[in-house]
Design an enzyme around this catalytic site. Structure first.
Site, short mmCIF file in Angstrom:
data_model
loop_
_atom_site.label_atom_id
_atom_site.label_comp_id
_atom_site.label_asym_id
_atom_site.label_seq_id
_atom_site.Cartn_x
_atom_site.Cartn_y
_atom_site.Cartn_z
N LYS A 221 -6.47 -0.39 -5.14
CA LYS A 221 -5.80 0.79 -4.38
C LYS A 221 -6.51 1.94 -4.60
CE LYS A 221 -1.53 0.61 -3.41
NZ LYS A 221 -0.14 0.60 -3.32
N GLU B 122 11.29 0.62 -1.32
CA GLU B 122 10.32 0.68 -2.22
C GLU B 122 10.88 1.76 -3.31
OE1 GLU B 122 6.54 2.18 -1.40
OE2 GLU B 122 5.78 0.66 0.16
N GLU C 58 -2.37 -3.52 -8.66
CA GLU C 58 -3.48 -3.57 -7.83
C GLU C 58 -4.66 -2.82 -7.93
OE1 GLU C 58 -1.59 -4.31 -3.47
OE2 GLU C 58 0.12 -3.59 -4.87
N GLU D 157 -1.40 4.71 -9.17
CA GLU D 157 -0.98 3.76 -7.98
C GLU D 157 -1.38 2.25 -8.07
OE1 GLU D 157 0.26 4.53 -4.88
OE2 GLU D 157 0.28 6.52 -4.92
#
Length: 335
Positions: free
Chosen positions: A310, A259, A307, A316
């Site tokens: 999250k 990542e 997203e 995030e």
């Protein structure tokens, strides 16, 4: 992606020594596919988006039949997580590992190009990780797949000790946990997966130049007495992991960056332009490697989509290259 711990090694002067390890033969770029967002398109549409953009590899965080079926015949390389919630069972029960491999690997491979099984994502000091890795590897061996599909685990940067500065002094915070994992990786020819985020190091420290974190020309240039020079934070972070591996007998263990990314909003230094700059430079840089280990490397950009489901820090939710409707957050080239 969990909240990132960042050891002081990442915020201090960053230099390393020469290191021999087996290089990846070609640059490999992947993108992490998370599904904690509303309005996401079908798995088959997402796989087609990967293909249309020339994204050759995917990381997916749990075994999902819809994703696996969508990947059949695509040629996309897959790093497949078992899911942290399954670690205890996979560690305690070899039969559970055999069943997991049968249902999620043997049922799809080789139609699905599964490359890695990721046993644990950023798990802090759990002794169950190694036993689960061993049981999954044994199941792959029984299926005659262990030479083609490697078992590893993904660590965050605070796996390194606080005193791992400069990176040539890199050492694991808990060697009693990491040393046997590294020995397992070395014995099976598998890499260590590392989640590497210069963004969080920059966000949490006033002493890091933004350009140094973005791979851009910077007034920060760190030189080692052995002649190695660092012009970006990513290289220093990755090479600190290499140094720690070397100290526990993992000189042959490669590092795959499982990542890395930069948010486009809602935090210090988080903007569309900075996210585009970091991720485009990361993709280009993957062909060069690090000063300690020159040559093409394997990197997974985090993440495919924004997203909104999250939790945690607002950033995030904003690591995506694309919006849930598949429109780009900003232009990016994977070539």
């Amino acid at each position: 992606m969990a909240k990132r711990g960042v050891a002081p090694v990442l915020t201090a002067a960053l230099v390393v020594a020469a290191f021999a390890a087996t290089a990846t033969s070609v640059r490999a770029i992947g993108v992490c596919y998370g599904v904690m967002g509303s309005g996401l398109r079908s798995k088959s549409e997402v796989v087609q988006l990967y293909k249309s953009k020339g994204i050759g590899n995917m990381r997916f965080y749990f075994a999902d039949q819809e994703v696996l079926n969508a990947l059949r015949g695509s040629g996309i390389g897959l790093a497949l997580d078992v899911g942290n919630e399954h670690l205890a069972d996979l560690a305690a029960n070899p039969a559970s590992a055999a069943s997991w491999v049968k249902d999620n690997v043997q049922a799809y491979y080789p139609d699905v190009n599964i490359r890695y099984i990721v046993v644990g994502n950023e798990v802090d000091g759990a002794a169950s990780v190694l036993q689960a890795m061993q049981n999954v590897h044994d199941a792959l061996t029984s299926a005659n797949l262990a030479d083609r599909i490697k078992v590893s685990t993904a660590v965050k940067m605070d796996v390194l000790d606080d005193n791992s500065s400069p990176p040539s002094n890199g050492v694991f915070r808990n060697p009693s946990v990491m040393s046997p994992i590294v020995r397992f990786l070395a014995s099976t020819g598998a890499p260590l997966l590392a989640n590497v985020y210069p963004y969080f190091a920059y966000k949490d420290s006033q002493g890091i130049d933004l350009n140094y974190a973005l791979f851009e020309p910077s007034s920060t240039t760190v030189s080692d007495t052995n002649g190695l020079t660092y012009t970006n934070l990513f290289d220093a972070m990755v090479d600190a992991v290499h140094a720690a591996l070397d100290k526990v007998g993992g000189g042959s263990v490669d590092v795959v960056v499982s990542e890395s990314g930069w948010p486009s909003a809602d935090g210090r230094g988080a903007s569309v332009e900075n996210a585009r700059t970091y991720n485009q430079n990361l993709i280009s840089h993957a062909g060069k490697g690090t000063p300690r280990k020159p040559g093409p490397m394997e990197v997974y950009v985090f993440a495919m989509f924004n997203e909104d489901g999250k939790g945690g820090d607002p950033t995030e939710k904003k690591f995506g290259l694309f919006n849930p409707d598949k429109t780009p957050v900003y232009p990016i080239n994977f070539a």
